[in-house]
Design a protein around this motif. Structure first.
Motif, PDB file in Angstrom:
ATOM      1  N   SER A  99      25.432  21.678 -12.466  1.00 17.67           N
ATOM      2  CA  SER A  99      25.799  20.715 -11.436  1.00 17.67           C
ATOM      3  C   SER A  99      27.298  20.812 -11.209  1.00 17.67           C
ATOM      4  CB  SER A  99      25.421  19.282 -11.815  1.00 17.67           C
ATOM      5  OG  SER A  99      25.975  18.414 -10.832  1.00 17.67           O
ATOM      6  N   PRO A 100      27.695  21.636 -10.229  1.00 14.46           N
ATOM      7  CA  PRO A 100      29.129  21.696  -9.935  1.00 14.46           C
ATOM      8  C   PRO A 100      29.655  20.329  -9.522  1.00 14.46           C
ATOM      9  CG  PRO A 100      27.849  22.871  -8.255  1.00 14.46           C
ATOM     10  CD  PRO A 100      26.896  22.507  -9.345  1.00 14.46           C
ATOM     11  N   TYR A 101      28.738  19.512  -8.942  1.00 13.28           N
ATOM     12  CA  TYR A 101      29.171  18.187  -8.463  1.00 13.28           C
ATOM     13  C   TYR A 101      29.570  17.302  -9.635  1.00 13.28           C
ATOM     14  CZ  TYR A 101      26.470  20.354  -4.847  1.00 13.28           C
ATOM     15  OH  TYR A 101      25.988  21.286  -3.973  1.00 13.28           O
ATOM     16  N   GLY A 151      35.428  28.743  -7.249  1.00 13.04           N
ATOM     17  CA  GLY A 151      33.999  29.007  -7.432  1.00 13.04           C
ATOM     18  C   GLY A 151      33.217  27.757  -7.064  1.00 13.04           C
ATOM     19  N   LYS A 152      32.092  27.586  -7.746  1.00 13.63           N
ATOM     20  CA  LYS A 152      31.192  26.475  -7.376  1.00 13.63           C
ATOM     21  C   LYS A 152      31.870  25.120  -7.566  1.00 13.63           C
ATOM     22  CE  LYS A 152      28.298  28.473 -10.219  1.00 13.63           C
ATOM     23  NZ  LYS A 152      28.879  29.813 -10.297  1.00 13.63           N
ATOM     24  N   ILE A 153      32.521  24.931  -8.729  1.00 15.41           N
ATOM     25  CA  ILE A 153      33.121  23.621  -9.009  1.00 15.41           C
ATOM     26  C   ILE A 153      34.378  23.416  -8.173  1.00 15.41           C
ATOM     27  CG2 ILE A 153      34.177  22.181 -10.803  1.00 15.41           C
ATOM     28  CD1 ILE A 153      32.305  23.619 -12.829  1.00 15.41           C
ATOM     29  N   GLY A 154      35.212  24.448  -8.083  1.00 13.80           N
ATOM     30  CA  GLY A 154      36.450  24.347  -7.302  1.00 13.80           C
ATOM     31  C   GLY A 154      36.155  23.966  -5.855  1.00 13.80           C
ATOM     32  N   ARG A 155      35.103  24.587  -5.283  1.00 17.57           N
ATOM     33  CA  ARG A 155      34.788  24.295  -3.877  1.00 17.57           C
ATOM     34  C   ARG A 155      34.206  22.884  -3.720  1.00 17.57           C
ATOM     35  NH1 ARG A 155      32.901  29.531  -3.827  1.00 17.57           N
ATOM     36  NH2 ARG A 155      30.788  28.943  -3.277  1.00 17.57           N
ATOM     37  N   ALA A 156      33.418  22.455  -4.726  1.00 16.90           N
ATOM     38  CA  ALA A 156      32.908  21.070  -4.663  1.00 16.90           C
ATOM     39  C   ALA A 156      34.086  20.088  -4.735  1.00 16.90           C
ATOM     40  CB  ALA A 156      31.927  20.808  -5.804  1.00 16.90           C
ATOM     41  N   PHE A 157      35.078  20.409  -5.563  1.00 15.19           N
ATOM     42  CA  PHE A 157      36.256  19.537  -5.673  1.00 15.19           C
ATOM     43  C   PHE A 157      37.054  19.542  -4.361  1.00 15.19           C
ATOM     44  CE2 PHE A 157      40.699  18.701  -6.961  1.00 15.19           C
ATOM     45  CZ  PHE A 157      40.523  17.445  -7.532  1.00 15.19           C
ATOM     46  N   GLN A 291      33.229  15.781 -21.180  1.00 13.86           N
ATOM     47  CA  GLN A 291      32.041  15.091 -20.675  1.00 13.86           C
ATOM     48  C   GLN A 291      31.839  15.287 -19.178  1.00 13.86           C
ATOM     49  OE1 GLN A 291      33.529  10.797 -21.245  1.00 13.86           O
ATOM     50  NE2 GLN A 291      32.593  10.675 -19.225  1.00 13.86           N
ATOM     51  N   ALA A 292      32.649  16.175 -18.563  1.00 14.41           N
ATOM     52  CA  ALA A 292      32.571  16.295 -17.103  1.00 14.41           C
ATOM     53  C   ALA A 292      31.162  16.691 -16.644  1.00 14.41           C
ATOM     54  CB  ALA A 292      33.600  17.300 -16.597  1.00 14.41           C
ATOM     55  N   PHE A 293      30.455  17.442 -17.480  1.00 10.83           N
ATOM     56  CA  PHE A 293      29.125  17.924 -17.083  1.00 10.83           C
ATOM     57  C   PHE A 293      28.050  16.856 -17.246  1.00 10.83           C
ATOM     58  CE2 PHE A 293      26.728  18.140 -21.043  1.00 10.83           C
ATOM     59  CZ  PHE A 293      27.739  17.881 -21.957  1.00 10.83           C
ATOM     60  N   LEU A 294      28.389  15.744 -17.904  1.00 10.36           N
ATOM     61  CA  LEU A 294      27.355  14.857 -18.461  1.00 10.36           C
ATOM     62  C   LEU A 294      26.756  13.904 -17.424  1.00 10.36           C
ATOM     63  CD1 LEU A 294      26.054  14.357 -21.262  1.00 10.36           C
ATOM     64  CD2 LEU A 294      27.719  12.546 -21.600  1.00 10.36           C
ATOM     65  N   THR A 295      25.890  14.463 -16.574  1.00  9.70           N
ATOM     66  CA  THR A 295      25.105  13.611 -15.679  1.00  9.70           C
ATOM     67  C   THR A 295      23.622  13.900 -15.935  1.00  9.70           C
ATOM     68  OG1 THR A 295      25.000  15.203 -13.857  1.00  9.70           O
ATOM     69  CG2 THR A 295      26.866  13.662 -13.856  1.00  9.70           C
ATOM     70  N   ARG A 296      22.792  12.982 -15.537  1.00  8.45           N
ATOM     71  CA  ARG A 296      21.345  13.130 -15.703  1.00  8.45           C
ATOM     72  C   ARG A 296      20.858  14.428 -15.051  1.00  8.45           C
ATOM     73  NH1 ARG A 296      19.226   7.806 -13.467  1.00  8.45           N
ATOM     74  NH2 ARG A 296      19.709   8.912 -11.586  1.00  8.45           N
TER      75      ARG A 296
END
Ligand code: NAI
Length: 344
Positions: A99-101, A151-157, A291-296
């Protein structure tokens, strides 16, 4: 049933894997994977590991001797693995994106909290202190976000920043084609950005790229956000830049020496890391424990992709999510599988 030795297990890992696993016997182990604990995987065809496990040559050899033939990383990063040692013995698969989001939203949460001093306001009002002096932030609208790694996360940001009306300057050695934002070199990004957010992997070339020299090139009052890997920043140089007032605040979800500390309850321990202790003591540093990745959503994706990577491996199929020594050292031509998966 094939057995998976699942290292560094936390309650949320067990819950998300148990919710989708039908075909494997998962042996949940709380310890991290390292030279002392590798023996616990004896008899397990697969090992599932995470970011702060130590997967060096001695661990690879011990796992191989114990019958392990695949390491399934339940994360995207893999800077903790000796691929050269693994090549030809143990295939390594990973979850390239879950989840890049999740990560991009956490980066923005750190920035917003730091800028508007939400962490301080929360503590004040809980103590019935309704004074707002000292809580002044600045408008993000119109400010420049310097994004390193698109990449995926940078572009979502970047998309989130655009929603706030921010200008974007980006650096990436492999820029995306037809980007709807401006690329530049690192020096210009440092000189013009009001906030700098790191979204690139840690490689041999960019270790401590944010160092004393980089700080001198930055605007005064810059915010630094790092949700990527701790060693991208020279933490002592960051501390100096915070003390001198060059850096307005730092939001850190990762730390160079996080290995034995993050993810653990150390509240009864005196931490033997002065730089970390000083960073945490700064009122303008917000530190979260990777914990940045920690979503359901991310946890569900991690469990599903990890198990489907193992299904591919045990069914003899190509491994689209394999990470390989030959391919990832730029020797794609030497890779027998031509990066189509299952490199040996
Ligand atoms: P990605 O592979 O989609 O994008 C990475 C981008 O960085 C690529 O465009 C690549 O060209 C670029 N890049 C490579 N070397 C660079 C350099 N020296 N300088 C600038 N850019 C460079 O990866 P994704 O999914 O966007 O993840 C980025 C990083 O986020 C990961 O490498 C990982 O370290 C971190 N991460 C952190 C998590 C957390 O919970 N805190 C969770 C997941 C990932």
């Amino acid at each position: 049933m094939k057995k998976i030795a699942f290292f560094d297990t936390k309650s949320y890992d067990k819950a998300s894997f148990d919710a989708v696993n039908k075909d494997y016997e998962i042996i949940y182990i709380e310890s991290k994977l390292n030279g002392r604990t590798a023996i616990m995987a004896k008899g397990c065809e697969a090992v599932c590991a995470f970011v702060n496990d130590t997967i060096d040559k001695s661990v690879i050899d011990a796992l191989y001797e114990g019958g392990t033939r695949v390491i399934a990383m339940r994360c995207a990063g893999y800077s903790n693995i000796d691929f050269k040692a693994a090549f030809g013995k143990i295939n390594v698969v990973r979850v390239p994106a879950y989840s890049p989001y999740a990560v991009a939203e956490h980066a923005m949460a750190l920035l917003l909290s730091l800028n508007r001093k939400i962490h301080k306001a929360y503590n004040r009002t809980r103590d019935f202190n309704f004074n707002i002096s000292g809580l002044t932030g600045f408008d993000l609208h119109g400010k420049t976000a310097g994004v390193i790694g698109t990449g995926k996360i940078g572009r979502a940001f970047i998309d989130i920043c655009k929603g706030f009306g921010m200008k974007i300057l980006a650096y990436d050695p492999y820029p995306v084609k037809e980007a709807d934002f401006e690329y530049t070199d690192t020096d210009t990004l440092y000189a013009k950005s009001d906030i700098i957010s790191l979204h690139c992997p840690l490689t041999a070339d960019n270790r401590r790229m944010i160092n004393a020299d980089a700080f001198t090139k930055m605007k005064n009052d810059v915010f630094i956000i790092n949700t990527s890997r701790g060693a991208l920043i020279d933490s002592s140089a960051l501390l100096d830049a915070l003390k001198s007032g060059k850096v307005r605040g730092a939001g850190l979800d990762v730390y160079e020496e996080e290995g034995d500390i993050f993810f653990e309850d150390m509240s009864d321990t005196v931490i033997d890391d002065d730089v970390l202790a000083l960073l945490i003591s700064c009122p303008n540093v917000l530190l979260t424990s990777h914990q940045a990745f920690l979503t359901r959503e991310a946890l569900g994706n991690i469990a599903n992709v990890t198990l489907s990577n193992l299904d591919d491996f045990f069914s003899g199929r190509d491994l689209p999510n394999e990470v390989c020594y030959q391919c990832d050292t730029g020797k794609i031509d030497e890779c027998r599988a031509g990066k189509k998966g299952r490199c040996f």
